[in-house]
Motif scaffolding. Structure first.
Motif, PDB file in Angstrom:
ATOM      1  N   LEU A 280       0.970  -1.219  -0.009  1.00  0.00           N
ATOM      2  CA  LEU A 280       0.009  -0.061   0.045  1.00  0.00           C
ATOM      3  C   LEU A 280       0.832   1.335   0.198  1.00  0.00           C
ATOM      4  CD1 LEU A 280      -2.964  -0.652   2.513  1.00  0.00           C
ATOM      5  CD2 LEU A 280      -3.020  -0.354   0.088  1.00  0.00           C
ATOM      6  N   GLU A 281       1.725   1.578   0.927  1.00  0.00           N
ATOM      7  CA  GLU A 281       2.489   2.486   1.162  1.00  0.00           C
ATOM      8  C   GLU A 281       3.349   2.444   2.340  1.00  0.00           C
ATOM      9  OE1 GLU A 281       0.231   5.971   2.631  1.00  0.00           O
ATOM     10  OE2 GLU A 281      -0.937   4.737   3.949  1.00  0.00           O
ATOM     11  N   VAL A 282       4.569   3.229   2.202  1.00  0.00           N
ATOM     12  CA  VAL A 282       5.363   3.476   3.326  1.00  0.00           C
ATOM     13  C   VAL A 282       5.221   4.703   4.033  1.00  0.00           C
ATOM     14  CG1 VAL A 282       7.852   3.476   4.085  1.00  0.00           C
ATOM     15  CG2 VAL A 282       7.267   2.165   2.071  1.00  0.00           C
ATOM     16  N   ASN A 283       4.975   4.535   5.553  1.00  0.00           N
ATOM     17  CA  ASN A 283       4.933   5.918   6.336  1.00  0.00           C
ATOM     18  C   ASN A 283       6.108   6.160   6.808  1.00  0.00           C
ATOM     19  OD1 ASN A 283       1.749   4.655   7.210  1.00  0.00           O
ATOM     20  ND2 ASN A 283       1.845   6.478   6.117  1.00  0.00           N
ATOM     21  N   THR A 284       6.804   7.294   6.345  1.00  0.00           N
ATOM     22  CA  THR A 284       8.172   7.551   6.796  1.00  0.00           C
ATOM     23  C   THR A 284       8.292   8.312   8.021  1.00  0.00           C
ATOM     24  OG1 THR A 284       7.838   9.510   5.070  1.00  0.00           O
ATOM     25  CG2 THR A 284       8.867   7.495   4.310  1.00  0.00           C
ATOM     26  N   ARG A 285       7.400   7.749   9.217  1.00  0.00           N
ATOM     27  CA  ARG A 285       7.223   8.528  10.211  1.00  0.00           C
ATOM     28  C   ARG A 285       6.851   7.339  11.343  1.00  0.00           C
ATOM     29  NH1 ARG A 285       1.963   7.980  10.597  1.00  0.00           N
ATOM     30  NH2 ARG A 285       0.886   8.502   8.602  1.00  0.00           N
ATOM     31  N   LEU A 286       6.780   7.789  12.515  1.00  0.00           N
ATOM     32  CA  LEU A 286       6.236   7.065  13.707  1.00  0.00           C
ATOM     33  C   LEU A 286       4.853   6.934  13.451  1.00  0.00           C
ATOM     34  CD1 LEU A 286       7.323   5.699  16.219  1.00  0.00           C
ATOM     35  CD2 LEU A 286       6.213   7.500  17.603  1.00  0.00           C
ATOM     36  N   GLN A 287       4.046   5.878  13.609  1.00  0.00           N
ATOM     37  CA  GLN A 287       2.754   5.599  13.481  1.00  0.00           C
ATOM     38  C   GLN A 287       2.044   5.781  14.669  1.00  0.00           C
ATOM     39  OE1 GLN A 287       1.906   5.465  10.163  1.00  0.00           O
ATOM     40  NE2 GLN A 287       0.979   3.394  10.008  1.00  0.00           N
ATOM     41  N   VAL A 288       0.623   6.319  14.598  1.00  0.00           N
ATOM     42  CA  VAL A 288      -0.166   6.315  15.840  1.00  0.00           C
ATOM     43  C   VAL A 288      -0.448   5.212  16.632  1.00  0.00           C
ATOM     44  CG1 VAL A 288      -2.609   6.967  16.483  1.00  0.00           C
ATOM     45  CG2 VAL A 288      -1.787   8.095  14.630  1.00  0.00           C
ATOM     46  N   GLU A 289      -0.210   4.018  16.018  1.00  0.00           N
ATOM     47  CA  GLU A 289      -0.373   2.687  16.547  1.00  0.00           C
ATOM     48  C   GLU A 289       0.757   2.134  17.190  1.00  0.00           C
ATOM     49  OE1 GLU A 289      -0.647   2.236  12.157  1.00  0.00           O
ATOM     50  OE2 GLU A 289      -1.506   3.561  13.739  1.00  0.00           O
ATOM     51  N   HIS A 290       1.919   2.682  17.399  1.00  0.00           N
ATOM     52  CA  HIS A 290       3.108   2.296  17.639  1.00  0.00           C
ATOM     53  C   HIS A 290       3.093   1.686  19.047  1.00  0.00           C
ATOM     54  CE1 HIS A 290       3.838   6.091  19.386  1.00  0.00           C
ATOM     55  NE2 HIS A 290       4.493   5.390  20.316  1.00  0.00           N
ATOM     56  N   PRO A 291       2.133   2.052  19.949  1.00  0.00           N
ATOM     57  CA  PRO A 291       2.225   1.555  21.553  1.00  0.00           C
ATOM     58  C   PRO A 291       1.956  -0.061  21.274  1.00  0.00           C
ATOM     59  CG  PRO A 291       0.829   3.378  21.592  1.00  0.00           C
ATOM     60  CD  PRO A 291       1.248   3.257  20.002  1.00  0.00           C
ATOM     61  N   VAL A 292       1.141  -0.625  20.575  1.00  0.00           N
ATOM     62  CA  VAL A 292       0.897  -2.154  20.556  1.00  0.00           C
ATOM     63  C   VAL A 292       2.162  -3.061  20.153  1.00  0.00           C
ATOM     64  CG1 VAL A 292      -1.540  -1.747  19.950  1.00  0.00           C
ATOM     65  CG2 VAL A 292       0.010  -2.051  17.993  1.00  0.00           C
ATOM     66  N   THR A 293       2.865  -2.062  19.286  1.00  0.00           N
ATOM     67  CA  THR A 293       4.431  -3.030  18.976  1.00  0.00           C
ATOM     68  C   THR A 293       5.157  -2.801  20.221  1.00  0.00           C
ATOM     69  OG1 THR A 293       4.290  -2.359  16.703  1.00  0.00           O
ATOM     70  CG2 THR A 293       6.310  -2.715  17.496  1.00  0.00           C
ATOM     71  N   GLU A 294       5.284  -1.547  21.093  1.00  0.00           N
ATOM     72  CA  GLU A 294       5.946  -1.485  22.232  1.00  0.00           C
ATOM     73  C   GLU A 294       5.659  -2.259  23.451  1.00  0.00           C
ATOM     74  OE1 GLU A 294       7.628   3.227  21.878  1.00  0.00           O
ATOM     75  OE2 GLU A 294       5.731   2.993  22.958  1.00  0.00           O
ATOM     76  N   ALA A 295       4.304  -2.469  23.403  1.00  0.00           N
ATOM     77  CA  ALA A 295       3.809  -3.491  24.359  1.00  0.00           C
ATOM     78  C   ALA A 295       4.107  -4.913  24.074  1.00  0.00           C
ATOM     79  CB  ALA A 295       2.330  -3.305  24.505  1.00  0.00           C
ATOM     80  N   THR A 296       4.327  -5.424  22.882  1.00  0.00           N
ATOM     81  CA  THR A 296       4.521  -6.750  22.604  1.00  0.00           C
ATOM     82  C   THR A 296       6.049  -6.881  22.464  1.00  0.00           C
ATOM     83  OG1 THR A 296       3.688  -6.310  20.434  1.00  0.00           O
ATOM     84  CG2 THR A 296       2.298  -7.205  21.656  1.00  0.00           C
ATOM     85  N   THR A 297       6.910  -5.994  22.653  1.00  0.00           N
ATOM     86  CA  THR A 297       8.176  -6.206  22.400  1.00  0.00           C
ATOM     87  C   THR A 297       9.082  -5.763  23.579  1.00  0.00           C
ATOM     88  OG1 THR A 297       8.717  -4.155  21.136  1.00  0.00           O
ATOM     89  CG2 THR A 297       8.185  -5.865  19.598  1.00  0.00           C
ATOM     90  N   GLY A 298       8.370  -4.827  24.333  1.00  0.00           N
ATOM     91  CA  GLY A 298       9.341  -4.197  25.336  1.00  0.00           C
ATOM     92  C   GLY A 298      10.166  -2.938  24.729  1.00  0.00           C
ATOM     93  N   LEU A 299      10.048  -2.601  23.451  1.00  0.00           N
ATOM     94  CA  LEU A 299      10.971  -1.380  23.060  1.00  0.00           C
ATOM     95  C   LEU A 299      10.394  -0.108  23.416  1.00  0.00           C
ATOM     96  CD1 LEU A 299      11.798  -3.083  19.482  1.00  0.00           C
ATOM     97  CD2 LEU A 299      13.360  -2.901  21.489  1.00  0.00           C
ATOM     98  N   ASP A 300      11.242   0.761  23.232  1.00  0.00           N
ATOM     99  CA  ASP A 300      10.846   2.295  23.347  1.00  0.00           C
ATOM    100  C   ASP A 300      11.216   2.653  21.784  1.00  0.00           C
ATOM    101  OD1 ASP A 300      10.378   4.877  23.616  1.00  0.00           O
ATOM    102  OD2 ASP A 300      11.581   5.235  25.345  1.00  0.00           O
ATOM    103  N   LEU A 301      10.372   2.890  21.138  1.00  0.00           N
ATOM    104  CA  LEU A 301      10.574   3.217  19.699  1.00  0.00           C
ATOM    105  C   LEU A 301      10.952   4.625  19.457  1.00  0.00           C
ATOM    106  CD1 LEU A 301       7.561   1.063  17.724  1.00  0.00           C
ATOM    107  CD2 LEU A 301       9.982   0.710  17.850  1.00  0.00           C
ATOM    108  N   VAL A 302      10.331   5.529  20.384  1.00  0.00           N
ATOM    109  CA  VAL A 302      10.833   6.845  20.204  1.00  0.00           C
ATOM    110  C   VAL A 302      12.118   7.113  20.639  1.00  0.00           C
ATOM    111  CG1 VAL A 302      10.417   8.940  21.293  1.00  0.00           C
ATOM    112  CG2 VAL A 302       8.206   7.645  20.673  1.00  0.00           C
ATOM    113  N   GLY A 303      12.343   6.350  21.822  1.00  0.00           N
ATOM    114  CA  GLY A 303      13.881   6.157  22.172  1.00  0.00           C
ATOM    115  C   GLY A 303      14.803   5.738  21.097  1.00  0.00           C
ATOM    116  N   LEU A 304      14.547   4.740  20.568  1.00  0.00           N
ATOM    117  CA  LEU A 304      15.352   4.169  19.240  1.00  0.00           C
ATOM    118  C   LEU A 304      15.431   5.199  18.256  1.00  0.00           C
ATOM    119  CD1 LEU A 304      14.230   0.459  19.113  1.00  0.00           C
ATOM    120  CD2 LEU A 304      16.372   1.458  19.951  1.00  0.00           C
ATOM    121  N   GLN A 305      14.389   6.015  17.864  1.00  0.00           N
ATOM    122  CA  GLN A 305      14.472   7.083  16.884  1.00  0.00           C
ATOM    123  C   GLN A 305      15.268   8.180  17.375  1.00  0.00           C
ATOM    124  OE1 GLN A 305      10.192   8.366  16.967  1.00  0.00           O
ATOM    125  NE2 GLN A 305      10.543   8.403  14.729  1.00  0.00           N
TER     126      GLN A 305
END
Length: 649
Positions: A280-305
């Motif tokens: 479909l597309e590449v969203n070249t940013r953080l997504q609104v729904e990133h918390p579900v990935t953080e919850a299931t991986t233990g990562l801080d995606l913003v911190g990694l940014q």
């Protein structure tokens, strides 16, 4: 690592980024419009810079002013959040040219993916599965239904499903206007529309040393107007097709590598129930729904940014394994039963039970809350997206995650504004959704009508009215509900006036739906025991001092807003018969009828833009337009008369 970072955004994503900066010991700088001067993200930041004006065009889309704010505060980097300028390659390049670090992919990568038409052509060469692009004049009768899409943006703006050739031109024009307004580029294209499509996306994270992570997939198929409502990780569809996950991850990683991607991004796909998927597309940013990935991986995606932008490598060659299940429900200020009409106003009270973390994790089962609402007094403006908060449930299994998210939403206290809370609860409790049997068309037709219905049934609303009446009577308000009704007024000399209440869907209930046993009242919020058919139920009733006519009621099953019916309505309050009223504040964008035109029931007469979407105001009956009271570009308030119709009946 940076010492000062500016967040070029507002709302919950600004608060989210600020929380990570606080954890890292980095000074945070907020920017704010005049409408947001008292917003939580301004209070949370260490420093804040005013952007004069209220609309996004005057404030959060003013790249030069944001860069100037970064320079004035000594910010070494800018985090764009999502929306606004987050995928604007020119802004990213200007940030870098000013000697400031852009926390995101390179301007070249943003440009490569900024046009969906060009992106699909480029990634097809990398072996990513594709649906065929069609220009509007290439669409043949056999291609319908097709999806009209904005080339430069996302979030459902500039997107329309078209089922017949007769509808194509009007939908193209509407999509072009929305795309131009939202993204500054009105280019649209068409592609085949999958009626039973599933929206699956893969979170990627890449560093400047060449490591690319496919962090995990998310399912985002529950949508309204092509905007996501519920998201979850992992995907129920992918869980049924284990081989699909490997192929998805490979395609997402190949897409990122093909454009030299760095930072956080999302590769989105449209999938069939059989497990076939298309880019479909590449969203070249953080997504609104990133918390579900953080919850299931233990990562801080913003911190990694932040790490990646500072030149640090990802901590390992492979991402961490996923665990458990997470569901995100987007709480919007809108009315799903009324064509998703957005709402604005003051949120008097906002509480969500079961919260174990905010803006991070969670590291244990429970609710994560990402919200830009204060516990009381937040104002929802018409200038911005209607999303109020994200309620994220995390648990070891999908069934448990669904249950705790549903319970948190059902018992949440949300006073003062219309929301989609009841819809979210009904979706989470729906048998088909629980079974994983859904697609992007889930919220359509009869199902939408059923799911958008209030949670409380007739008997429960009658009980709620009884409880509300008892509280108002105890406070002496029932006998004088409105300023122009004299205290002590009675419709019959020998009878006391029994209050009546109206629900949001215009049903009326007398305050005699059950026997009220006790009232525990602190003057604003009361707890009332209502007994009916031998069963006692506890009801919470809140009536704020500033408005004696609106009562908020919470029960174990759900909540309702009740408005006290005026027994002697003022003549001044009634609009002229046949008036078409603005359903919300906004800007008139188009007028489709002129004075003297004949129209039919349901025919759009004019259009307005509010909260980033275009809304039609239609004729309520067959008739003749006698007055057009507004003009294109005019700002109007909710309830304003925009046109007058003479009913031919």
């Amino acid at each position: 690592m940076f010492t000062t970072v500016l967040i070029a955004n507002r709302g919950e994503i600004a608060c989210r980024a600020i929380r990570t900066l606080k954890r890292l010991g980095v000074t945070s700088v907020a920017v704010y419009s005049d409408a947001d001067r008292n917003a939580p993200h301004v209070a949370e930041a260490d420093e804040a810079v005013r952007l004069p004006g209220e609309s996004p065009a005057d404030t959060y889309l003013q790249g030069e002013k944001i860069i100037a704010a970064a320079k004035a505060t000594g910010a070494q980097a800018i985090h764009p959040g999502y929306g606004f300028l987050s995928e604007n390659a020119e802004f990213a390049a200007a940030v870098q040219a000013a000697g400031i670090v852009w926390i995101g992919p390179s301007p070249e990568a943003i440009t490569a993916m900024g046009s969906k038409v060009a992106a699909k052509a480029r990634l097809a060469e990398a072996g990513v599965p594709m649906l065929t692009n069609l220009t509007p004049d290439q669409v043949s009768d056999s291609d319908f239904p097709v999806l009209v899409k904005a080339s430069a943006g996302g979030g459902g703006r500039g997107m329309r499903v078209v089922r017949t050739r007769a509808e194509l031109q009007e939908n193209l024009e509407t999509a072009e206007r929305e795309a131009k307004s939202a993204f500054g580029d009105g280019t649209v294209f068409c592609e085949r529309y999958l009626e039973r499509g599933r929206h699956i996306e893969v979170q990627v994270m890449a560093d400047s040393q060449g490591t690319v992570w496919a962090v995990g997939e998310r399912e985002c198929s529950i949508q309204r107007r092509h905007q996501k409502v519920l998201e979850e990780a992992p995907s129920p569809l992918v869980e049924r097709h284990p081989a699909m996950r490997t192929a998805l991850y490979e395609a997402a990683a190949n897409a990122a590598k093909a454009i030299g991607y760095t930072g956080a991004g999302t590769v989105e796909f449209l999938a069939t129930d059989a497990g076939e998927f298309f880019f479909l597309e590449v969203n070249t940013r953080l997504q609104v729904e990133h918390p579900v990935t953080e919850a299931t991986t233990g990562l801080d995606l913003v911190g990694l940014q932040f790490d990646v932008a500072a030149g640090l490598p990802l901590p390992s060659a492979e991402p961490p394994a996923t665990r458990g299940w997470a569901i995100e429900a987007r709480l919007y200020a809108e009315d799903p039963a009324n064509d998703w009409r957005p709402a604005a106003g003051t949120v008097h009270r906002f509480e969500v039970p079961g919260v174990v973390s905010e803006f991070s994790g969670p590291d244990r089962p429970g609710i994560r809350l990402d919200s830009a609402l204060a516990p009381a007094g937040s104002v929802v403006e018409v200038f911005y997206d209607p999303m109020l908060a994200k309620v994220i449930g995390f648990a070891p299994t999908r069934a448990q995650a669904l249950a705790i998210t549903e319970a948190a939403l059902r018992k949440a206290v949300i006073h003062g504004i219309t929301t989609n809370r009841d819809l979210l609860v009904r979706i989470l409790a729906d048998a088909d959704f629980k079974a994983g049997d859904f697609a992007t068309d889930f919220l359509t037709g009869d199902r939408l009508e059923r799911l958008a219905a209030p949670l409380l049934d007739e008997a429960e609303l009658a009980e709620a009215a009884s409880a509300a009446g008892a509280v108002l009577d105890r406070r002496g308000a029932a006998a004088s509900p409105l300023p122009h009704v004299a205290p002590g007024w009675r419709n019959l000399g020998s009878r006391t006036l029994v209050p009546e209440f109206r629900t949001a869907d215009e049903r009326e209930f007398r305050a005699d739906g059950g026997q009220v046993a006790t009232v525990d009242d602190d003057g604003v919020r009361a707890r009332v025991a209502v007994e009916r058919d031998g069963i006692r139920r506890t009801v919470a009733v809140t009536a704020y001092p500033g408005d004696r006519t609106v009562v908020e009621v919470e029960t174990a099953r759900g909540a309702a807003t009740l408005t006290l019916v005026d027994p002697l309505p003022s003549a001044d309050a009634a609009a002229a018969a046949g008036s078409l009223l603005a359903p919300m504040p906004g800007v008139i964008t188009r007028i489709g009828s002129q004075e003297g035109d004949s129209v039919t029931a349901g025919q759009p007469v004019l259009w307005m833009e509010a909260m980033k979407m275009e809304h039609a105001i239609s004729a309520p009956a067959d008739g003749v337009i006698t007055t057009i009271a507004v003009e294109v570009g005019q700002n109007i308030d909710a309830g304003a008369v925009v046109a007058v119709l003479e009913d031919t009946e």
